[in-house]
Design an enzyme around this catalytic site. Structure first.
Site, mmCIF file in Angstrom:
data_model
loop_
_atom_site.group_PDB
_atom_site.id
_atom_site.type_symbol
_atom_site.label_atom_id
_atom_site.label_comp_id
_atom_site.label_asym_id
_atom_site.label_seq_id
_atom_site.Cartn_x
_atom_site.Cartn_y
_atom_site.Cartn_z
ATOM 1 N N SER A 146 0.877 -1.175 0.000
ATOM 2 C CA SER A 146 0.000 0.000 0.000
ATOM 3 C C SER A 146 0.907 1.216 0.000
ATOM 4 O O SER A 146 2.040 1.148 0.502
ATOM 5 C CB SER A 146 -0.858 -0.011 1.273
ATOM 6 N N TYR A 159 -1.783 0.215 10.127
ATOM 7 C CA TYR A 159 -1.887 -0.563 8.868
ATOM 8 C C TYR A 159 -0.622 -0.350 8.035
ATOM 9 O O TYR A 159 -0.026 -1.318 7.532
ATOM 10 C CB TYR A 159 -3.133 -0.076 8.135
HETATM 11 N N1 LIG Z 1 -8.757 -1.057 -1.445
HETATM 12 C C1 LIG Z 1 -7.697 -0.265 -1.537
HETATM 13 O O1 LIG Z 1 -7.810 0.950 -1.860
HETATM 14 C C2 LIG Z 1 -6.304 -0.809 -1.268
HETATM 15 C C3 LIG Z 1 -5.210 0.051 -1.406
HETATM 16 C C4 LIG Z 1 -3.927 -0.449 -1.153
HETATM 17 C C5 LIG Z 1 -3.753 -1.781 -0.794
HETATM 18 N N2 LIG Z 1 -4.842 -2.598 -0.664
HETATM 19 C C6 LIG Z 1 -4.605 -4.001 -0.297
HETATM 20 O O2 LIG Z 1 -5.178 -4.824 -1.289
HETATM 21 C C7 LIG Z 1 -5.578 -6.079 -0.704
HETATM 22 C C8 LIG Z 1 -7.028 -6.387 -1.055
HETATM 23 O O3 LIG Z 1 -7.838 -5.420 -0.447
HETATM 24 P P1 LIG Z 1 -9.368 -5.183 -0.858
HETATM 25 O O4 LIG Z 1 -9.549 -3.712 -0.845
HETATM 26 O O5 LIG Z 1 -9.697 -5.979 -2.075
HETATM 27 O O6 LIG Z 1 -10.108 -5.782 0.420
HETATM 28 P P2 LIG Z 1 -11.618 -6.347 0.627
HETATM 29 O O7 LIG Z 1 -12.468 -6.074 -0.551
HETATM 30 O O8 LIG Z 1 -12.039 -5.871 1.973
HETATM 31 O O9 LIG Z 1 -11.358 -7.937 0.676
HETATM 32 C C9 LIG Z 1 -10.569 -8.499 1.678
HETATM 33 C C10 LIG Z 1 -10.625 -10.016 1.562
HETATM 34 O O10 LIG Z 1 -9.804 -10.581 2.591
HETATM 35 C C11 LIG Z 1 -10.592 -11.477 3.393
HETATM 36 N N3 LIG Z 1 -10.009 -11.476 4.746
HETATM 37 C C12 LIG Z 1 -9.875 -10.440 5.589
HETATM 38 N N4 LIG Z 1 -9.284 -10.829 6.726
HETATM 39 C C13 LIG Z 1 -9.004 -12.155 6.586
HETATM 40 C C14 LIG Z 1 -8.392 -13.109 7.400
HETATM 41 N N5 LIG Z 1 -7.940 -12.823 8.625
HETATM 42 N N6 LIG Z 1 -8.257 -14.382 6.941
HETATM 43 C C15 LIG Z 1 -8.709 -14.717 5.704
HETATM 44 N N7 LIG Z 1 -9.301 -13.821 4.875
HETATM 45 C C16 LIG Z 1 -9.452 -12.572 5.318
HETATM 46 C C17 LIG Z 1 -12.009 -10.925 3.270
HETATM 47 O O11 LIG Z 1 -13.040 -11.869 3.552
HETATM 48 P P3 LIG Z 1 -13.566 -12.146 5.067
HETATM 49 O O12 LIG Z 1 -13.784 -10.798 5.684
HETATM 50 O O13 LIG Z 1 -14.791 -12.968 4.896
HETATM 51 O O14 LIG Z 1 -12.450 -12.898 5.730
HETATM 52 C C18 LIG Z 1 -12.021 -10.568 1.782
HETATM 53 O O15 LIG Z 1 -12.177 -11.740 0.994
HETATM 54 C C19 LIG Z 1 -5.310 -5.937 0.805
HETATM 55 O O16 LIG Z 1 -4.071 -6.520 1.121
HETATM 56 C C20 LIG Z 1 -5.241 -4.439 1.010
HETATM 57 O O17 LIG Z 1 -4.472 -4.092 2.130
HETATM 58 C C21 LIG Z 1 -6.112 -2.162 -0.875
#
Ligand SMILES: NC(=O)c1ccc[n+]([C@@H]2O[C@H](COP(=O)([O-])OP(=O)(O)OC[C@H]3O[C@@H](n4cnc5c(N)ncnc54)[C@H](OP(=O)(O)O)[C@@H]3O)[C@@H](O)[C@H]2O)c1
Length: 238
Positions: A146, A159
Protein backbone atom coordinates in the site's frame (compact mmCIF):
# COMPACT_ATOMS: atom_id res chain seq x y z
CA UNK A 1 2.83 -19.30 -17.14
CA UNK A 2 2.46 -23.03 -17.65
CA UNK A 3 4.05 -25.92 -15.86
CA UNK A 4 6.77 -27.81 -17.69
CA UNK A 5 4.79 -30.97 -17.00
CA UNK A 6 1.81 -29.63 -18.95
CA UNK A 7 -0.26 -29.61 -15.74
CA UNK A 8 -1.93 -26.25 -15.12
CA UNK A 9 -0.26 -23.92 -12.62
CA UNK A 10 -1.72 -23.67 -9.13
CA UNK A 11 -2.21 -20.51 -7.08
CA UNK A 12 -3.23 -19.93 -3.47
CA UNK A 13 -5.02 -16.58 -3.09
CA UNK A 14 -5.96 -15.39 0.37
CA UNK A 15 -8.86 -13.00 0.87
CA UNK A 16 -10.50 -14.15 -2.36
CA UNK A 17 -14.21 -13.78 -1.49
CA UNK A 18 -14.46 -10.18 -2.70
CA UNK A 19 -12.47 -7.13 -3.78
CA UNK A 20 -9.10 -7.58 -5.43
CA UNK A 21 -8.66 -11.21 -4.34
CA UNK A 22 -11.84 -12.32 -6.08
CA UNK A 23 -11.12 -10.26 -9.22
CA UNK A 24 -7.63 -11.75 -9.43
CA UNK A 25 -8.98 -15.27 -8.90
CA UNK A 26 -11.43 -14.81 -11.80
CA UNK A 27 -8.67 -13.47 -14.06
CA UNK A 28 -6.29 -16.33 -13.27
CA UNK A 29 -9.04 -18.92 -13.69
CA UNK A 30 -9.73 -17.43 -17.12
CA UNK A 31 -6.05 -17.98 -17.93
CA UNK A 32 -6.05 -21.64 -16.98
CA UNK A 33 -4.89 -21.56 -13.38
CA UNK A 34 -6.18 -23.96 -10.74
CA UNK A 35 -6.95 -22.12 -7.53
CA UNK A 36 -7.10 -22.54 -3.78
CA UNK A 37 -9.06 -19.67 -2.25
CA UNK A 38 -9.58 -18.49 1.29
CA UNK A 39 -11.58 -15.95 3.31
CA UNK A 40 -13.27 -16.16 6.71
CA UNK A 41 -16.86 -15.79 5.50
CA UNK A 42 -17.88 -19.14 4.00
CA UNK A 43 -20.96 -17.97 2.10
CA UNK A 44 -19.24 -15.19 0.10
CA UNK A 45 -16.27 -17.48 -0.48
CA UNK A 46 -18.47 -20.27 -1.85
CA UNK A 47 -20.19 -17.75 -4.13
CA UNK A 48 -16.78 -16.53 -5.40
CA UNK A 49 -15.62 -20.12 -5.90
CA UNK A 50 -18.70 -20.86 -8.02
CA UNK A 51 -17.96 -17.84 -10.23
CA UNK A 52 -14.30 -18.83 -10.57
CA UNK A 53 -15.18 -22.45 -11.39
CA UNK A 54 -17.31 -21.08 -14.24
CA UNK A 55 -14.05 -20.35 -16.09
CA UNK A 56 -13.26 -24.06 -16.08
CA UNK A 57 -10.66 -23.93 -13.32
CA UNK A 58 -10.35 -26.49 -10.56
CA UNK A 59 -11.15 -24.56 -7.38
CA UNK A 60 -10.91 -25.46 -3.73
CA UNK A 61 -12.43 -22.86 -1.39
CA UNK A 62 -11.45 -23.23 2.25
CA UNK A 63 -13.06 -20.86 4.75
CA UNK A 64 -10.71 -19.86 7.55
CA UNK A 65 -8.55 -17.17 9.07
CA UNK A 66 -5.04 -16.70 7.68
CA UNK A 67 -3.75 -16.24 11.23
CA UNK A 68 -4.61 -19.91 11.93
CA UNK A 69 -1.56 -22.12 11.22
CA UNK A 70 -3.75 -25.20 10.72
CA UNK A 71 -5.77 -23.33 8.09
CA UNK A 72 -2.61 -22.22 6.28
CA UNK A 73 -1.42 -25.83 6.21
CA UNK A 74 -4.81 -26.89 4.79
CA UNK A 75 -4.49 -24.30 1.99
CA UNK A 76 -1.11 -25.73 0.98
CA UNK A 77 -2.41 -29.32 1.24
CA UNK A 78 -5.27 -28.41 -1.10
CA UNK A 79 -2.84 -26.88 -3.61
CA UNK A 80 -0.69 -30.01 -3.45
CA UNK A 81 -3.82 -31.95 -4.29
CA UNK A 82 -3.89 -29.98 -7.55
CA UNK A 83 -0.22 -30.79 -8.17
CA UNK A 84 1.84 -28.24 -6.22
CA UNK A 85 2.15 -24.54 -5.46
CA UNK A 86 3.33 -22.17 -8.20
CA UNK A 87 1.99 -18.90 -6.80
CA UNK A 88 1.05 -17.60 -3.35
CA UNK A 89 -0.83 -14.30 -3.22
CA UNK A 90 -1.13 -12.95 0.31
CA UNK A 91 -4.00 -10.53 -0.23
CA UNK A 92 -6.10 -10.88 2.98
CA UNK A 93 -5.67 -7.81 5.12
CA UNK A 94 -6.70 -6.17 8.39
CA UNK A 95 -6.83 -2.43 9.01
CA UNK A 96 -6.30 -2.56 12.78
CA UNK A 97 -9.18 -0.15 13.38
CA UNK A 98 -12.32 0.57 11.38
CA UNK A 99 -12.54 3.45 10.70
CA UNK A 100 -8.81 4.10 10.92
CA UNK A 101 -7.62 6.10 13.94
CA UNK A 102 -4.68 8.30 14.79
CA UNK A 103 -1.87 6.50 16.61
CA UNK A 104 -2.84 8.22 19.87
CA UNK A 105 -6.17 6.36 19.75
CA UNK A 106 -5.19 3.15 17.93
CA UNK A 107 -5.90 0.16 20.20
CA UNK A 108 -2.70 -1.84 20.57
CA UNK A 109 -4.79 -4.96 19.96
CA UNK A 110 -5.69 -3.47 16.57
CA UNK A 111 -2.03 -2.98 15.71
CA UNK A 112 -1.30 -6.57 16.80
CA UNK A 113 -4.14 -7.83 14.62
CA UNK A 114 -2.90 -5.88 11.58
CA UNK A 115 0.60 -7.30 12.09
CA UNK A 116 -0.75 -10.85 12.57
CA UNK A 117 -2.97 -10.82 9.47
CA UNK A 118 -0.90 -8.68 7.11
CA UNK A 119 2.62 -9.69 8.06
CA UNK A 120 2.99 -12.76 10.31
CA UNK A 121 0.38 -14.81 8.43
CA UNK A 122 2.02 -13.93 5.11
CA UNK A 123 5.33 -15.37 6.23
CA UNK A 124 3.58 -18.35 7.80
CA UNK A 125 1.83 -19.18 4.53
CA UNK A 126 4.92 -18.69 2.40
CA UNK A 127 6.97 -20.90 4.74
CA UNK A 128 4.34 -23.62 4.58
CA UNK A 129 4.37 -23.44 0.77
CA UNK A 130 8.12 -22.93 0.33
CA UNK A 131 9.13 -26.53 -0.47
CA UNK A 132 6.59 -26.58 -3.33
CA UNK A 133 7.36 -23.04 -4.49
CA UNK A 134 11.02 -24.09 -4.71
CA UNK A 135 9.97 -27.13 -6.70
CA UNK A 136 7.97 -25.08 -9.20
CA UNK A 137 9.61 -23.99 -12.46
CA UNK A 138 8.19 -20.50 -11.83
CA UNK A 139 7.64 -20.24 -8.08
CA UNK A 140 6.17 -16.83 -7.27
CA UNK A 141 5.06 -14.91 -4.18
CA UNK A 142 2.93 -11.76 -4.38
CA UNK A 143 2.34 -9.68 -1.29
CA UNK A 144 -0.09 -6.77 -1.26
CA UNK A 145 1.46 -3.50 -0.26
CA UNK A 146 0.00 0.00 0.00
CA UNK A 147 1.26 3.54 -0.43
CA UNK A 148 0.61 3.75 3.35
CA UNK A 149 3.72 1.54 3.70
CA UNK A 150 5.87 4.39 2.36
CA UNK A 151 3.96 7.61 3.07
CA UNK A 152 3.08 9.02 6.50
CA UNK A 153 -0.68 9.51 6.16
CA UNK A 154 -2.59 10.48 9.30
CA UNK A 155 -4.56 7.53 10.73
CA UNK A 156 -2.86 4.96 8.45
CA UNK A 157 0.06 4.36 10.88
CA UNK A 158 -0.80 0.89 12.22
CA UNK A 159 -1.89 -0.56 8.87
CA UNK A 160 1.00 1.23 7.11
CA UNK A 161 3.53 -0.18 9.59
CA UNK A 162 2.27 -3.72 8.98
CA UNK A 163 2.51 -3.24 5.20
CA UNK A 164 6.01 -1.71 5.50
CA UNK A 165 7.06 -4.76 7.51
CA UNK A 166 5.50 -7.00 4.86
CA UNK A 167 7.44 -5.15 2.12
CA UNK A 168 10.66 -5.81 4.00
CA UNK A 169 9.83 -9.50 4.45
CA UNK A 170 9.21 -9.72 0.70
CA UNK A 171 12.49 -7.95 -0.10
CA UNK A 172 14.54 -10.22 2.16
CA UNK A 173 12.72 -13.34 0.93
CA UNK A 174 13.70 -12.36 -2.62
CA UNK A 175 17.37 -12.20 -1.60
CA UNK A 176 17.26 -15.44 0.37
CA UNK A 177 15.30 -17.38 -2.29
CA UNK A 178 16.72 -15.98 -5.55
CA UNK A 179 15.11 -18.75 -7.66
CA UNK A 180 11.66 -17.37 -6.73
CA UNK A 181 9.99 -14.21 -7.99
CA UNK A 182 8.78 -12.15 -5.02
CA UNK A 183 6.74 -9.08 -5.90
CA UNK A 184 5.35 -6.63 -3.34
CA UNK A 185 2.59 -4.87 -5.24
CA UNK A 186 0.86 -1.63 -4.28
CA UNK A 187 -2.48 -1.95 -6.08
CA UNK A 188 -3.29 1.76 -5.67
CA UNK A 189 -6.68 2.99 -4.52
CA UNK A 190 -9.62 0.70 -5.26
CA UNK A 191 -13.34 0.91 -4.51
CA UNK A 192 -13.66 -1.99 -2.05
CA UNK A 193 -15.14 -2.75 1.35
CA UNK A 194 -11.67 -2.38 2.89
CA UNK A 195 -11.33 1.22 1.74
CA UNK A 196 -14.92 2.03 2.76
CA UNK A 197 -14.26 0.60 6.24
CA UNK A 198 -11.00 2.55 6.52
CA UNK A 199 -12.37 5.97 5.53
CA UNK A 200 -16.20 5.77 5.42
CA UNK A 201 -16.65 9.50 4.73
CA UNK A 202 -14.50 9.38 1.55
CA UNK A 203 -16.78 8.50 -1.35
CA UNK A 204 -14.56 9.86 -4.14
CA UNK A 205 -14.47 7.64 -7.24
CA UNK A 206 -11.83 4.88 -7.29
CA UNK A 207 -10.96 2.12 -9.77
CA UNK A 208 -12.74 -1.22 -9.45
CA UNK A 209 -10.46 -4.13 -8.49
CA UNK A 210 -11.02 -5.71 -11.93
CA UNK A 211 -9.43 -2.60 -13.50
CA UNK A 212 -6.26 -3.16 -11.43
CA UNK A 213 -5.92 -6.91 -12.12
CA UNK A 214 -4.21 -6.42 -15.54
CA UNK A 215 -1.19 -5.09 -13.61
CA UNK A 216 -0.88 -8.46 -11.84
CA UNK A 217 -1.40 -10.35 -15.09
CA UNK A 218 1.38 -8.27 -16.63
CA UNK A 219 3.76 -9.24 -13.83
CA UNK A 220 2.92 -12.92 -14.29
CA UNK A 221 3.34 -12.68 -18.07
CA UNK A 222 6.58 -10.69 -18.08
CA UNK A 223 8.12 -12.02 -14.85
CA UNK A 224 10.31 -8.99 -14.04
CA UNK A 225 12.89 -9.17 -11.25
CA UNK A 226 11.70 -9.51 -7.68
CA UNK A 227 10.93 -6.12 -6.14
CA UNK A 228 8.24 -3.62 -5.22
CA UNK A 229 5.84 -2.61 -7.99
CA UNK A 230 2.97 -0.16 -8.24
CA UNK A 231 -0.10 -1.32 -10.16
CA UNK A 232 -0.92 2.19 -11.50
CA UNK A 233 2.63 2.44 -12.95
CA UNK A 234 2.41 -1.04 -14.46
CA UNK A 235 -0.93 -0.11 -16.05
CA UNK A 236 0.31 3.26 -17.34
CA UNK A 237 3.38 1.71 -18.96
CA UNK A 238 1.36 -0.79 -20.98
N1 LIG B 1 -8.76 -1.06 -1.45
C1 LIG B 1 -7.70 -0.27 -1.54
O1 LIG B 1 -7.81 0.95 -1.86
C2 LIG B 1 -6.30 -0.81 -1.27
C3 LIG B 1 -5.21 0.05 -1.41
C4 LIG B 1 -3.93 -0.45 -1.15
C5 LIG B 1 -3.75 -1.78 -0.79
N2 LIG B 1 -4.84 -2.60 -0.66
C6 LIG B 1 -4.61 -4.00 -0.30
O2 LIG B 1 -5.18 -4.82 -1.29
C7 LIG B 1 -5.58 -6.08 -0.70
C8 LIG B 1 -7.03 -6.39 -1.05
O3 LIG B 1 -7.84 -5.42 -0.45
P1 LIG B 1 -9.37 -5.18 -0.86
O4 LIG B 1 -9.55 -3.71 -0.85
O5 LIG B 1 -9.70 -5.98 -2.07
O6 LIG B 1 -10.11 -5.78 0.42
P2 LIG B 1 -11.62 -6.35 0.63
O7 LIG B 1 -12.47 -6.07 -0.55
O8 LIG B 1 -12.04 -5.87 1.97
O9 LIG B 1 -11.36 -7.94 0.68
C9 LIG B 1 -10.57 -8.50 1.68
C10 LIG B 1 -10.63 -10.02 1.56
O10 LIG B 1 -9.80 -10.58 2.59
C11 LIG B 1 -10.59 -11.48 3.39
N3 LIG B 1 -10.01 -11.48 4.75
C12 LIG B 1 -9.88 -10.44 5.59
N4 LIG B 1 -9.28 -10.83 6.73
C13 LIG B 1 -9.00 -12.15 6.59
C14 LIG B 1 -8.39 -13.11 7.40
N5 LIG B 1 -7.94 -12.82 8.62
N6 LIG B 1 -8.26 -14.38 6.94
C15 LIG B 1 -8.71 -14.72 5.70
N7 LIG B 1 -9.30 -13.82 4.87
C16 LIG B 1 -9.45 -12.57 5.32
C17 LIG B 1 -12.01 -10.93 3.27
O11 LIG B 1 -13.04 -11.87 3.55
P3 LIG B 1 -13.57 -12.15 5.07
O12 LIG B 1 -13.78 -10.80 5.68
O13 LIG B 1 -14.79 -12.97 4.90
O14 LIG B 1 -12.45 -12.90 5.73
C18 LIG B 1 -12.02 -10.57 1.78
O15 LIG B 1 -12.18 -11.74 0.99
C19 LIG B 1 -5.31 -5.94 0.81
O16 LIG B 1 -4.07 -6.52 1.12
C20 LIG B 1 -5.24 -4.44 1.01
O17 LIG B 1 -4.47 -4.09 2.13
C21 LIG B 1 -6.11 -2.16 -0.88
Amino acid sequence: MTRETGVMPVAIITGASKGLGRALAEALAGRGWDLVLDARGGRALAEAARAVAGYGARVEALPGDVTDAGHRAALVRAARGFGGVDLVVHNASALGAEPLRRLAELPLEGLRRALEVNTVAALGLVREALPWLRGSAEGTVITLSSDAAEEAYETWGGYGASKAALDQLAAVLAVEEPWLRVWAVDPGDMATDLYAAAVPEDDSPRPAPADVVPAFVRLLDERPASGRYSAPSLLEAR
